[in-house]
Design an enzyme around this catalytic site. Structure first.
Site, PDB file in Angstrom:
ATOM      1  N   LYS A  13       0.831  -1.210   0.000  1.00  0.00           N
ATOM      2  CA  LYS A  13       0.000   0.000   0.000  1.00  0.00           C
ATOM      3  C   LYS A  13       0.866   1.261   0.000  1.00  0.00           C
ATOM      4  O   LYS A  13       0.594   2.192  -0.734  1.00  0.00           O
ATOM      5  CB  LYS A  13      -0.936   0.030   1.230  1.00  0.00           C
ATOM      6  N   ARG A  88      -9.853   0.496   8.917  1.00  0.00           N
ATOM      7  CA  ARG A  88      -9.353  -0.837   9.215  1.00  0.00           C
ATOM      8  C   ARG A  88     -10.371  -1.682   9.965  1.00  0.00           C
ATOM      9  O   ARG A  88     -10.114  -2.844  10.233  1.00  0.00           O
ATOM     10  CB  ARG A  88      -8.104  -0.705  10.062  1.00  0.00           C
ATOM     11  N   ARG A 127      11.529  -5.900   4.601  1.00  0.00           N
ATOM     12  CA  ARG A 127      11.266  -4.490   4.299  1.00  0.00           C
ATOM     13  C   ARG A 127      12.190  -3.589   5.125  1.00  0.00           C
ATOM     14  O   ARG A 127      12.423  -3.837   6.305  1.00  0.00           O
ATOM     15  CB  ARG A 127       9.811  -4.168   4.626  1.00  0.00           C
ATOM     16  N   ARG A 160      11.066  -1.566  10.751  1.00  0.00           N
ATOM     17  CA  ARG A 160      10.006  -1.229  11.697  1.00  0.00           C
ATOM     18  C   ARG A 160       9.921  -2.281  12.797  1.00  0.00           C
ATOM     19  O   ARG A 160      10.043  -3.458  12.523  1.00  0.00           O
ATOM     20  CB  ARG A 160       8.654  -1.165  10.962  1.00  0.00           C
ATOM     21  N   ARG A 171      -0.306  -9.158  13.283  1.00  0.00           N
ATOM     22  CA  ARG A 171      -0.915  -8.140  12.412  1.00  0.00           C
ATOM     23  C   ARG A 171      -1.783  -8.795  11.340  1.00  0.00           C
ATOM     24  O   ARG A 171      -2.830  -8.275  10.971  1.00  0.00           O
ATOM     25  CB  ARG A 171       0.177  -7.285  11.769  1.00  0.00           C
TER      26      ARG A 171
HETATM   27  P1  AMP Z   1       0.472   0.560   9.120  1.00  0.00           P
HETATM   28  O1  AMP Z   1       1.641   1.441   8.920  1.00  0.00           O
HETATM   29  O2  AMP Z   1      -0.727   0.977   8.307  1.00  0.00           O
HETATM   30  O3  AMP Z   1       0.800  -0.906   8.961  1.00  0.00           O
HETATM   31  O4  AMP Z   1       0.019   0.741  10.654  1.00  0.00           O
HETATM   32  C1  AMP Z   1       0.895   0.401  11.717  1.00  0.00           C
HETATM   33  C2  AMP Z   1       0.103   0.187  12.992  1.00  0.00           C
HETATM   34  O5  AMP Z   1      -0.596   1.394  13.336  1.00  0.00           O
HETATM   35  C3  AMP Z   1      -0.990  -0.862  12.901  1.00  0.00           C
HETATM   36  O6  AMP Z   1      -0.494  -2.173  13.150  1.00  0.00           O
HETATM   37  C4  AMP Z   1      -1.949  -0.393  13.992  1.00  0.00           C
HETATM   38  O7  AMP Z   1      -1.448  -0.706  15.283  1.00  0.00           O
HETATM   39  C5  AMP Z   1      -1.882   1.115  13.846  1.00  0.00           C
HETATM   40  N1  AMP Z   1      -2.900   1.625  12.882  1.00  0.00           N
HETATM   41  C6  AMP Z   1      -2.662   2.247  11.701  1.00  0.00           C
HETATM   42  N2  AMP Z   1      -3.819   2.592  11.092  1.00  0.00           N
HETATM   43  C7  AMP Z   1      -4.810   2.179  11.918  1.00  0.00           C
HETATM   44  C8  AMP Z   1      -6.232   2.214  11.850  1.00  0.00           C
HETATM   45  N3  AMP Z   1      -6.877   2.753  10.801  1.00  0.00           N
HETATM   46  N4  AMP Z   1      -6.922   1.669  12.876  1.00  0.00           N
HETATM   47  C9  AMP Z   1      -6.301   1.130  13.947  1.00  0.00           C
HETATM   48  N5  AMP Z   1      -4.977   1.043  14.071  1.00  0.00           N
HETATM   49  C10 AMP Z   1      -4.220   1.567  13.064  1.00  0.00           C
END
Ligand code: AMP
Length: 216
Positions: A13, A88, A127, A160, A171
């Protein structure tokens, strides 16, 4: 263009978002990036979110919705937007619909990046990200020219915290339980477009361009 990028962690993404924001000149809104920024600033929001993030769990909907509402007040979203990592949960999607309705705007399309689980696990564990400009690398398919150094800006690459194997599994579980139902949700609203994200990023990019041709 008012777009949502849907897909499991590691679907690509972020990489697709970087291309789409340039092509359509729209802001890229990644709730994950906003949260990581807050965590690094050690803000109240960041401190609340960081425990959930470390475990690979979702941050509570109220926190996310506040963040999104605030972000949608900025001028730049008048040009359109690209959400990445939001919504999400079904609750987030429903609340988002309400906000859009109040603002009298509608979504253009929801792009769902389809990818197999083993591809995702391999991709996430290899990554790396530039700590300075955020460019995303992959040690196998998109390595930097010099080990651990960003080609674009010379910044140091990092992994990360939540890209470690145990957290990746959690996740993915969270994705299947809480986020995958959104595919049906947007399908029923006739907004969903599926693309294949198992191969290299430029193949996915071409498929997305094909879909979006109909709207530009
Ligand atoms: P990402 O970078 O999108 O993979 O997000 C990293 C982490 O941030 C996720 O594993 C969640 O803990 C939190 N997170 C990001 N976006 C959301 C969302 N829309 N709702 C809930 N948690 C989120």
């Amino acid at each position: 263009m008012r777009l949502i990028l849907l897909g499991p962690p590691g679907a690509g993404k972020g990489v697709q978002a970087n291309f789409l924001k340039e092509k359509y000149n729209i802001p890229h809104i990644s709730t994950g990036d906003i949260l990581r920024e807050e965590v690094s600033l050690k803000s109240e929001l960041g401190n609340k979110a960081s425990e959930f993030m470390k475990r690979g769990e979702l941050v509570p909907d109220e926190i996310i919705m506040e963040m999104v509402k605030e972000r949608l007040m900025r001028e730049d979203v008048k040009k359109g937007f690209l959400f990445d990592g939001f919504p999400r949960t079904l609750n987030q999607a429903e609340q988002f619909d309400k906000i859009l309705k109040e603002k009298n705007i509608s979504l253009t399309a929801v792009i769902n990046l389809n990818v197999e689980e083993e591809v995702v696990i391999r991709r996430l564990s290899t990554r790396r990200i530039c700590s300075n400009c955020g460019k995303i690398y992959n040690l196998i398919t998109m390595p930097p020219k010099v080990e651990n150094i960003c080609d674009e800006c010379g910044g140091k690459l990092y992994q990360r915290e939540d890209d470690k194997e145990e957290v990746i599994k959690e996740r993915l579980n969270v994705y299947y339980r809480q986020t995958e139902p959104l595919i049906k949700y947007y399908l029923e609203k006739n907004l969903l477009y599926n693309v294949n994200a198992n191969l290299e990023a430029n193949f996915t990019q071409k498929e997305i361009e094909e879909v979006l041709k109909n709207f530009s």
